[in-house]
Design an enzyme around this catalytic site. Structure first.
Site, short mmCIF file in Angstrom:
data_model
loop_
_atom_site.label_atom_id
_atom_site.label_comp_id
_atom_site.label_asym_id
_atom_site.label_seq_id
_atom_site.Cartn_x
_atom_site.Cartn_y
_atom_site.Cartn_z
N GLN A 1 0.81 -1.22 -0.06
CA GLN A 1 0.11 0.02 -0.16
C GLN A 1 0.71 1.15 0.14
O GLN A 1 2.16 1.29 0.34
CB GLN A 1 -0.99 -0.03 1.33
CG GLN A 1 -2.06 0.83 0.99
CD GLN A 1 -1.75 2.19 2.27
OE1 GLN A 1 -0.49 1.99 2.99
NE2 GLN A 1 -2.22 3.36 2.11
N VAL B 1 1.74 3.72 1.89
CA VAL B 1 2.87 4.35 2.96
C VAL B 1 3.51 3.05 3.42
O VAL B 1 4.33 3.21 4.44
CB VAL B 1 2.19 4.79 4.05
CG1 VAL B 1 1.62 6.26 3.52
CG2 VAL B 1 1.14 4.05 4.84
N LYS B 2 3.58 1.81 2.98
CA LYS B 2 4.13 0.64 3.31
C LYS B 2 5.77 0.82 2.84
O LYS B 2 6.16 1.62 2.06
CB LYS B 2 3.42 -0.64 2.86
CG LYS B 2 2.24 -0.96 3.31
CD LYS B 2 2.23 -0.82 5.04
CE LYS B 2 0.78 -1.43 5.55
NZ LYS B 2 -0.23 -0.48 5.21
N ASN B 3 6.46 -0.15 3.47
CA ASN B 3 7.92 0.22 3.17
C ASN B 3 8.22 -0.34 1.86
O ASN B 3 9.43 0.18 1.15
CB ASN B 3 8.64 -1.21 3.87
CG ASN B 3 8.70 -0.76 5.47
OD1 ASN B 3 7.42 -0.14 5.97
ND2 ASN B 3 9.59 -1.01 6.17
#
Length: 379
Positions: A182, A184-186
């Site tokens: 998603q 804002v994930k790493n």
């Protein structure tokens, strides 16, 4: 300048070049780059199977749905889960007409093995384990509990892209692992995920169910040399849940930089811990196992007067978050209120401090100075 909790960092030119390839050949949907990304993810993780989806949410839904059907679970059967997670985790259980049974968490923010043991009944079919913030917690104890009690293990690895334990990507012990890519994930894309079954037959079902139950996807039909490639069967009432080549193109690029970016997240974590040293009587941090090389998706602290501290941070243009409000506070899960006391404490006291890759050591200093000044003033 405001310091945000998350701010995705993209290798823009490389991403645009990969996207350009999709546009030039005129193929932006399922296939082409989605297959390339799946193969790259299998090589990176060592998993035998990986299916690219349009979100980790649909991956979790597919995981529970497929396992219920294939293993003969019944409506009302139970899956042990955590109340400290995004609602996608537990909604996946409810959507399959099963019951989430909430075990408490421990100081790793992950499931407490002792609490899990107490939750096992004749109706228990699986454990849903969430690697909170990229942490492993007591994952391998949970693996042992599942083996001893003949339970399936679903690993919600939404925060765990790049997490290692003893140098190895964890999850091969689980029946299925679901990752999030998603925004804002790493490993950020606009939104997508990966579902990794241990069983190849379940991987095949996931591919069909994520394409409305159709047994031949459009890309394989287009590239097939056989006649009648327009013919296919519909074997399941499935979802439109597969990923597309535009998002996969971004993922292919970002995967190359995942370990580099996670190393910087670990550096941010180290700076936080150094700057907050001496305040251990007022701040509780998350315990990370010695052999766990966390992805450090989150840096969380527990403090008294959490809400007041968040207001104070906002006044200095610092914008933290909360991960998470206990799911037992939501109406569909209120039947479990009061059953997980440490999770309730965490829900009321935890702050996730900014962890975006544009932050500097000075940003961490500035954030910690506001926190320490606040804590000194409220004593």
């Amino acid at each position: 300048m405001a310091i945000q909790l998350f701010k995705a960092k993209y290798e823009i030119d490389e991403c645009l070049e990969e996207i350009r390839k999709c546009l030039e050949i005129g193929w932006t949907g399922l296939g082409f780059k989605t297959l390339e990304f799946e193969n790259a993810w299998k090589e990176y993780t060592g998993f035998p199977f990986a299916h690219y989806t349009n979100s980790s949410t649909i991956g979790l839904n597919l995981a529970v749905n497929i396992m219920k059907e294939e293993y003969g679970w019944k409506d009302g059967d139970e899956i042990i889960s955590t109340p400290i997670t995004f609602v996608s985790t537990n909604h996946a259980i409810l959507k399959s007409n099963m019951k989430p049974v909430f075990a408490d968490i421990d100081d790793t923010m992950c499931l407490n093995p002792d609490s899990v043991k107490k939750c096992i009944t004749d109706k228990t079919k699986a454990v849903m384990y969430v690697g909170m913030g990229g942490n492993m917690g007591n994952y391998y104890e949970i693996v042992s509990i599942c083996v001893e009690n003949n339970l399936k293990l679903i690993l919600d690895a939404a925060h765990m892209a790049g997490t290692r334990f003893g140098g190895t990507i964890p999850g091969k012990e689980a029946d299925v692992v679901v990752y999030s890519f998603q925004a804002v994930k790493n490993l950020p894309t606009a939104d997508s995920g990966m579902i990794c079954f241990k069983n190849g037959e379940l991987d095949k079902i996931a591919r069909k169910k994520s394409w409305l139950g159709i047994n031949k996807d459009t890309y394989s039909r287009t590239t097939s040399l056989k006649n009648y490639k327009w013919r296919y069967d519909v074997e399941y009432v499935g979802e439109k849940g597969h990923g597309n080549s535009i998002m996969a193109a971004i993922g292919i690029v970002q995967l190359k930089y995942l370990d580099r970016d996670n190393a910087y997240r670990r550096q941010l974590t180290k700076w936080y811990l150094e700057e907050l040293r001496g305040y251990e009587d007022k701040i509780k941090t998350v315990r990370i196992e010695d052999e766990c090389e966390s992805s450090c998706h989150l840096f969380q602290i527990c403090v008294d007067k959490r809400d007041e501290l968040m207001v104070e941070l906002n006044a200095h243009d610092i914008y933290p978050g909360v991960h998470y409000y206990s799911n037992t506070n939501y109406k569909m899960y209120r039947y479990a209120q009061g059953t997980c006391p440490y999770a309730d404490y965490v829900s009321a006291h935890t702050i996730s401090l900014p962890m975006n890759l544009y932050m500097t050591h000075k940003d961490v200093d500035d954030i910690c100075n506001v926190i320490k000044a606040f804590l000194d003033a409220v004593v």
